[in-house]
Every structure is written in C-alpha cells, then in structure tokens.
Design a protein around this motif. Structure first.
Motif, mmCIF file in Angstrom:
data_model
loop_
_atom_site.group_PDB
_atom_site.id
_atom_site.type_symbol
_atom_site.label_atom_id
_atom_site.label_comp_id
_atom_site.label_asym_id
_atom_site.label_seq_id
_atom_site.Cartn_x
_atom_site.Cartn_y
_atom_site.Cartn_z
ATOM 1 N N TYR A 37 -42.291 22.690 70.792
ATOM 2 C CA TYR A 37 -41.791 23.464 69.674
ATOM 3 C C TYR A 37 -42.901 24.159 68.373
ATOM 4 O O TYR A 37 -42.707 25.061 67.574
ATOM 5 N N ALA A 38 -43.791 23.529 68.489
ATOM 6 C CA ALA A 38 -45.142 23.830 67.645
ATOM 7 C C ALA A 38 -45.874 24.256 68.224
ATOM 8 O O ALA A 38 -47.250 24.750 67.366
ATOM 9 N N ALA A 39 -46.646 23.976 69.564
ATOM 10 C CA ALA A 39 -47.416 24.766 70.256
ATOM 11 C C ALA A 39 -49.031 24.299 70.262
ATOM 12 O O ALA A 39 -49.751 24.659 69.888
ATOM 13 N N MET A 40 -48.704 22.578 70.080
ATOM 14 C CA MET A 40 -49.804 22.083 69.724
ATOM 15 C C MET A 40 -50.671 21.714 71.103
ATOM 16 O O MET A 40 -49.454 21.116 72.072
ATOM 17 N N TRP A 41 -52.411 21.912 71.578
ATOM 18 C CA TRP A 41 -52.567 20.653 71.532
ATOM 19 C C TRP A 41 -52.063 19.702 72.120
ATOM 20 O O TRP A 41 -51.441 18.642 71.110
ATOM 21 N N PRO A 42 -52.469 18.505 73.389
ATOM 22 C CA PRO A 42 -52.005 17.469 72.713
ATOM 23 C C PRO A 42 -52.699 16.313 71.679
ATOM 24 O O PRO A 42 -52.329 15.448 71.256
ATOM 25 N N ALA A 43 -54.155 16.512 72.117
ATOM 26 C CA ALA A 43 -55.138 16.076 70.866
ATOM 27 C C ALA A 43 -54.995 16.656 69.737
ATOM 28 O O ALA A 43 -55.311 16.215 68.655
ATOM 29 N N GLU A 44 -54.093 17.508 69.156
ATOM 30 C CA GLU A 44 -53.652 18.042 67.755
ATOM 31 C C GLU A 44 -52.765 17.254 67.466
ATOM 32 O O GLU A 44 -52.444 16.252 66.105
ATOM 33 N N TYR A 54 -45.205 18.673 55.886
ATOM 34 C CA TYR A 54 -43.981 18.671 55.274
ATOM 35 C C TYR A 54 -43.082 18.476 56.120
ATOM 36 O O TYR A 54 -42.083 19.921 56.774
ATOM 37 N N LEU A 55 -41.833 17.588 56.099
ATOM 38 C CA LEU A 55 -39.865 17.667 56.709
ATOM 39 C C LEU A 55 -39.221 17.855 55.612
ATOM 40 O O LEU A 55 -38.642 16.368 55.109
ATOM 41 N N PRO A 56 -38.751 18.622 54.510
ATOM 42 C CA PRO A 56 -37.872 18.920 54.080
ATOM 43 C C PRO A 56 -36.316 18.291 55.193
ATOM 44 O O PRO A 56 -35.825 17.718 56.189
ATOM 45 N N GLU A 57 -35.444 17.751 54.180
ATOM 46 C CA GLU A 57 -34.557 17.170 54.879
ATOM 47 C C GLU A 57 -33.618 18.065 55.208
ATOM 48 O O GLU A 57 -32.702 17.847 56.563
ATOM 49 N N LYS A 58 -33.488 19.502 55.194
ATOM 50 C CA LYS A 58 -32.754 20.671 55.394
ATOM 51 C C LYS A 58 -33.853 21.804 55.963
ATOM 52 O O LYS A 58 -34.831 22.175 54.872
ATOM 53 N N GLY A 59 -33.552 22.494 56.702
ATOM 54 C CA GLY A 59 -34.076 23.875 57.192
ATOM 55 C C GLY A 59 -36.074 23.714 57.209
ATOM 56 O O GLY A 59 -35.733 22.414 58.213
ATOM 57 N N MET A 104 -34.938 22.055 63.839
ATOM 58 C CA MET A 104 -34.465 20.897 65.054
ATOM 59 C C MET A 104 -36.010 19.992 65.081
ATOM 60 O O MET A 104 -36.296 18.975 64.860
ATOM 61 N N LEU A 105 -37.310 20.872 65.122
ATOM 62 C CA LEU A 105 -38.379 19.591 65.210
ATOM 63 C C LEU A 105 -38.250 18.708 64.006
ATOM 64 O O LEU A 105 -38.665 17.140 63.604
ATOM 65 N N VAL A 106 -38.366 19.550 63.022
ATOM 66 C CA VAL A 106 -38.746 18.729 61.161
ATOM 67 C C VAL A 106 -37.143 17.013 61.362
ATOM 68 O O VAL A 106 -37.661 16.158 61.360
#
Length: 141
Positions: A37-44, A54-59, A104-106
C-alpha cells in the motif's frame, strides 16, 4: 505486481504462517502491507521508525522514510552488523521521502503497534527477539 484481490489474499495467507505461539505471520502482515500500500522497498520497511509515522485515528496517514536497513553481511558493512543503516535508494543520504498511506494501512499499523510494539530503538518491525528483521524471516513467508 498484484491486484487488490491478490493483495488481500496474500496478507490473509501471511497471517496464517507459523505457529500461534510464535506469531511469525501475524508479525509480518503490516510489513508486507507497507510494501503493497505504500510502495516501500523491504529495506525501507525494515528501517521504518515509529517516530516517523503519522497514524491518525481516522483518515490518511503519512510515513516519512529516512533510512533503509539492507542486508549486506558482516564483511561488507561499516558497523560489522549484518544490516547497516543507509539512506534511501537513489537519493541524497540525508533526504527523506514522505509517503501518504491509506486509512486501511493506518489501521493495520496501529493494530500492529498495539499487539507487538516496537523494537528497543523505535524501529517499527523487528524479529521475534526484537532484533533487526532479517531477510530470512520474511523470505520464508
């Protein structure tokens, strides 16, 4: 590349890997979700620090990627560890990369923190002993 249905199936399958007491698969669901969902490399993902999330409760949330933890082997790192800290691929060593992440990822990352916490140094993903998540841990899955 996987489509949305295949991605959901992959994450479900990952969650079922390993025995209940070891939590191997459940520990890796959010790790693989970061790549999906965030297009990260495994090492990232291995280098992701809680303080950079930043992981808000919503959004929507944001991950600010600042370092990688690629596997090089003890003979090839400056630190003598298997995983050396490095900058982001193809960027200035001090550059960061903000990544907007869907709700969803948050939610998945918040649930991961609630269940597993972080490594002692604040890294999001660690192995079962709290050390750097090695490639052998997620390649097997």
């Amino acid at each position: 590349m996987v489509n949305a249905v295949q991605g959901e199936q992959l994450l479900t399958a990952v969650s079922c890997v390993g025995s209940v007491d070891r939590n191997r698969g459940r520990r890796l669901v959010a790790f693989f979700a970061c790549q999906m969902y965030a297009a990260m490399w495994p090492a990232e993902a291995v280098g992701l620090m809680k303080q950079n999330c930043y992981l808000p409760e919503k959004g929507w949330g944001t991950l600010t990627l600042k370092e990688t933890r690629p596997l090089s082997g003890t003979r090839w790192t400056d630190s003598g560890q298997r995983h050396d800290k490095g900058g982001l691929k193809s960027r200035d060593p001090k550059a960061d990369r903000p990544v907007a992440i869907p709700p969803m990822l948050v939610d998945m990352l918040r649930a991961y923190l609630e269940e597993f916490g972080t490594a002692k140094d604040g890294r999001f993903f660690a192995n079962e002993r709290g050390a750097v998540l090695g490639t052998s841990s997620y390649w097997r899955v």
